[in-house]
Design a protein around this motif. Structure first.
Motif, PDB file in Angstrom:
ATOM      1  N   SER A 161      32.921  -1.462  91.809  1.00  0.00           N
ATOM      2  CA  SER A 161      32.149  -0.231  92.070  1.00  0.00           C
ATOM      3  C   SER A 161      30.662  -0.586  91.318  1.00  0.00           C
ATOM      4  CB  SER A 161      32.723   0.935  91.552  1.00  0.00           C
ATOM      5  OG  SER A 161      32.794   1.145  90.218  1.00  0.00           O
TER       6      SER A 161
ATOM      7  N   PRO B  97      34.244   2.478  85.063  1.00  0.00           N
ATOM      8  CA  PRO B  97      34.370   2.337  86.549  1.00  0.00           C
ATOM      9  C   PRO B  97      34.764   0.549  86.402  1.00  0.00           C
ATOM     10  CG  PRO B  97      32.104   2.152  85.712  1.00  0.00           C
ATOM     11  CD  PRO B  97      32.629   2.541  84.664  1.00  0.00           C
TER      12      PRO B  97
ATOM     13  N   GLN C 248      30.879   3.124  99.792  1.00  0.00           N
ATOM     14  CA  GLN C 248      31.528   4.246  99.279  1.00  0.00           C
ATOM     15  C   GLN C 248      32.848   3.899  99.503  1.00  0.00           C
ATOM     16  OE1 GLN C 248      30.422   6.866  97.410  1.00  0.00           O
ATOM     17  NE2 GLN C 248      32.430   7.160  96.917  1.00  0.00           N
ATOM     18  N   CYS C 249      33.710   4.294  98.481  1.00  0.00           N
ATOM     19  CA  CYS C 249      35.103   4.148  98.449  1.00  0.00           C
ATOM     20  C   CYS C 249      35.856   4.877  99.719  1.00  0.00           C
ATOM     21  CB  CYS C 249      35.901   4.699  97.355  1.00  0.00           C
ATOM     22  SG  CYS C 249      37.782   4.804  97.323  1.00  0.00           S
TER      23      CYS C 249
END
Length: 202
Positions: A23, A19, A150-151
């Motif tokens: 993140s 990652p 969150q993306c």
């Protein structure tokens, strides 16, 4: 088919790689000032729970913030009127694990919380959510284990906020009920739903 199924974490990590820094550093164990600002702007979230019957995902919404902040580690969510299936509540009573996914209209970002919850009927907590003399029957008291953003790619790909109304050709709830039970009067159900909901919103 079995040859194509990933069955261990090492194979999964080999497929996806490591990652990125963002993140990893985004995770907090409490409501920081900025995460609190984001959560308090949200009027809608999806609540996920797990119990002996399986998993459950439930939408929750309110006319203002969908939760209240009790302290930096604790959120309160009223259980307003619904269909009395109590899937979420049953799961929490049996297994306190909970996840919440908060959305804000127009933002492609999502904020997620993982933690534990209990179902409370404490009078002081119920009173916090008074709506012209009406209070929820219970309040979820959520203890935060982790909170993170969150993306945005999922909402960007779907164009959720810019797609416009795509509901024209969808079956109604009455249609879905009639499909499940022969002889069910779905048309009457649909006709009666809106005025009934208006009287039982809180």
């Amino acid at each position: 088919m079995a040859d194509h199924v990933i069955t261990d974490i090492a194979a999964l990590e080999a497929l996806y790689g490591t990652p990125g820094e963002a993140s990893l550093i985004k995770v907090a164990d409490r409501l920081t000032p900025l995460y609190a600002k984001w959560i308090m702007a949200s009027r809608f979230c999806v609540v996920s729970t797990v119990g002996p019957e399986g998993t459950d995902g439930s939408p929750r919404g309110d006319s203002g913030p969908v939760v209240q902040k009790l302290d930096d580690q604790t959120l309160l969510m009223p259980d307003w009127r619904g269909n009395n299936r109590m899937d979420t509540l049953r799961n929490i009573v049996n297994d306190g694990r909970i996840s919440l996914m908060f959305m804000v209209a127009g933002s492609n970002n999502v904020v997620r919380i993982n933690g534990t919850a209990v179902v409370s009927v404490a009078s002081d907590l119920l009173a916090r959510f008074d709506q012209n003399g009406r209070a929820p029957r219970s309040v979820l008291v959520v203890t935060i284990a982790e909170i993170y953003s969150q993306c945005a790619r999922a909402l960007m790909r779907s164009g959720l906020w810019s797609a416009g109304d795509e509901s024209e050709d969808l079956p109604s709830v009455g249609d879905l009920l009639a499909e499940q039970k022969a002889g069910f009067d779905g048309a009457s159900y649909d006709a009666e739903w809106a005025p009934r909901a208006a009287k039982t919103m809180w």
